[in-house]
Design a protein around this motif. Structure first.
Motif, PDB file in Angstrom:
ATOM      1  N   ALA A  13      41.838  68.435  14.316  1.00 42.63           N
ATOM      2  CA  ALA A  13      43.010  68.764  15.124  1.00 42.63           C
ATOM      3  C   ALA A  13      43.943  67.558  15.195  1.00 42.63           C
ATOM      4  O   ALA A  13      43.488  66.422  15.358  1.00 42.63           O
ATOM      5  CB  ALA A  13      42.576  69.173  16.520  1.00 42.63           C
ATOM      6  N   GLY A  14      45.227  67.845  15.057  1.00 41.22           N
ATOM      7  CA  GLY A  14      46.229  66.788  15.033  1.00 41.22           C
ATOM      8  C   GLY A  14      46.574  66.306  13.641  1.00 41.22           C
ATOM      9  O   GLY A  14      47.548  65.567  13.460  1.00 41.22           O
ATOM     10  N   GLY A  15      45.790  66.715  12.667  1.00 41.70           N
ATOM     11  CA  GLY A  15      46.012  66.291  11.293  1.00 41.70           C
ATOM     12  C   GLY A  15      47.061  67.125  10.583  1.00 41.70           C
ATOM     13  O   GLY A  15      47.707  67.995  11.177  1.00 41.70           O
ATOM     14  N   SER A  83      50.436  68.372  13.030  1.00 39.80           N
ATOM     15  CA  SER A  83      49.895  68.614  14.377  1.00 39.80           C
ATOM     16  C   SER A  83      49.059  69.893  14.412  1.00 39.80           C
ATOM     17  O   SER A  83      49.218  70.747  15.282  1.00 39.80           O
ATOM     18  CB  SER A  83      51.043  68.717  15.396  1.00 39.80           C
ATOM     19  OG  SER A  83      51.819  67.544  15.386  1.00 39.80           O
ATOM     20  N   LEU A  84      48.164  69.993  13.457  1.00 40.46           N
ATOM     21  CA  LEU A  84      47.363  71.213  13.332  1.00 40.46           C
ATOM     22  C   LEU A  84      46.457  71.409  14.535  1.00 40.46           C
ATOM     23  O   LEU A  84      45.953  70.437  15.128  1.00 40.46           O
ATOM     24  CB  LEU A  84      46.541  71.165  12.044  1.00 40.46           C
ATOM     25  CG  LEU A  84      47.337  71.506  10.782  1.00 40.46           C
ATOM     26  CD1 LEU A  84      46.650  70.964   9.537  1.00 40.46           C
ATOM     27  CD2 LEU A  84      47.538  73.004  10.686  1.00 40.46           C
ATOM     28  N   LYS A  85      46.262  72.680  14.872  1.00 44.62           N
ATOM     29  CA  LYS A  85      45.426  73.073  16.000  1.00 44.62           C
ATOM     30  C   LYS A  85      44.296  73.973  15.491  1.00 44.62           C
ATOM     31  O   LYS A  85      44.438  74.629  14.462  1.00 44.62           O
ATOM     32  CB  LYS A  85      46.258  73.851  17.024  1.00 44.62           C
ATOM     33  CG  LYS A  85      47.479  73.114  17.538  1.00 44.62           C
ATOM     34  CD  LYS A  85      48.297  74.002  18.461  1.00 44.62           C
ATOM     35  CE  LYS A  85      49.528  73.292  18.980  1.00 44.62           C
ATOM     36  NZ  LYS A  85      50.338  74.162  19.867  1.00 44.62           N
ATOM     37  N   PRO A  86      43.193  74.033  16.229  1.00 42.96           N
ATOM     38  CA  PRO A  86      42.104  74.929  15.802  1.00 42.96           C
ATOM     39  C   PRO A  86      42.568  76.373  15.610  1.00 42.96           C
ATOM     40  O   PRO A  86      42.060  77.069  14.722  1.00 42.96           O
ATOM     41  CB  PRO A  86      41.104  74.808  16.947  1.00 42.96           C
ATOM     42  CG  PRO A  86      41.321  73.430  17.482  1.00 42.96           C
ATOM     43  CD  PRO A  86      42.798  73.203  17.380  1.00 42.96           C
ATOM     44  N   GLU A  87      43.543  76.803  16.380  1.00 42.63           N
ATOM     45  CA  GLU A  87      44.026  78.189  16.231  1.00 42.63           C
ATOM     46  C   GLU A  87      44.845  78.406  14.963  1.00 42.63           C
ATOM     47  O   GLU A  87      45.228  79.532  14.659  1.00 42.63           O
ATOM     48  CB  GLU A  87      44.837  78.618  17.458  1.00 42.63           C
ATOM     49  CG  GLU A  87      45.941  77.658  17.865  1.00 42.63           C
ATOM     50  CD  GLU A  87      45.493  76.716  18.983  1.00 42.63           C
ATOM     51  OE1 GLU A  87      44.354  76.188  18.920  1.00 42.63           O
ATOM     52  OE2 GLU A  87      46.299  76.488  19.908  1.00 42.63           O
TER      53      GLU A  87
END
Length: 120
Positions: A13-15, A83-87
């Protein structure tokens, strides 16, 4: 017409990840290019699209984080995901709307999908 997508993977996450998709074969002209995704147990949904004129449309959930772009000379569409999120986890599919040589009709062509997994 073949669509080859690449760039998926596992990220925290955040990547960030950058997807790309190239159309090849008998496609003659391309109108819209875009990305869709399908999370486990959910329906496929629009992520972002870009017209041949450069206008874009994107889901509210990715605005400000994902950027779609295209290289018309290479018949390639990109999706920069920050800013990738698990969703955001799911299989990402590219779609191209275009014409093949000798045909006046528009058709939708889909890539095989590339998997994106975002860990928390």
């Amino acid at each position: 017409v073949q669509l080859q997508a690449s760039g998926g993977g596992l990220v925290q996450a955040g990547g960030s990840l950058r997807l790309s998709c190239t159309a090849s074969g008998s496609i003659f002209s391309i109108n819209d290019m875009g990305w869709y995704r399908q999370a486990p147990g959910k329906q496929r949904e629009l992520v972002a699209t870009m017209s041949s004129a450069g206008s874009t449309n994107s889901a509210d959930s990715v605005k400000g984080r994902f950027t779609i772009s295209r290289d018309n000379a290479k018949n390639t569409v990109y999706l920069q995901m920050n800013s990738l999120k698990p969703e955001d986890t799911g299989v990402y599919y590219c779609k191209v709307t275009g014409r093949v040589r000798g045909s006046p009709y528009l058709h939708d062509y889909w890539g095989q999908g590339t998997e994106v997994t975002v860990s928390s």
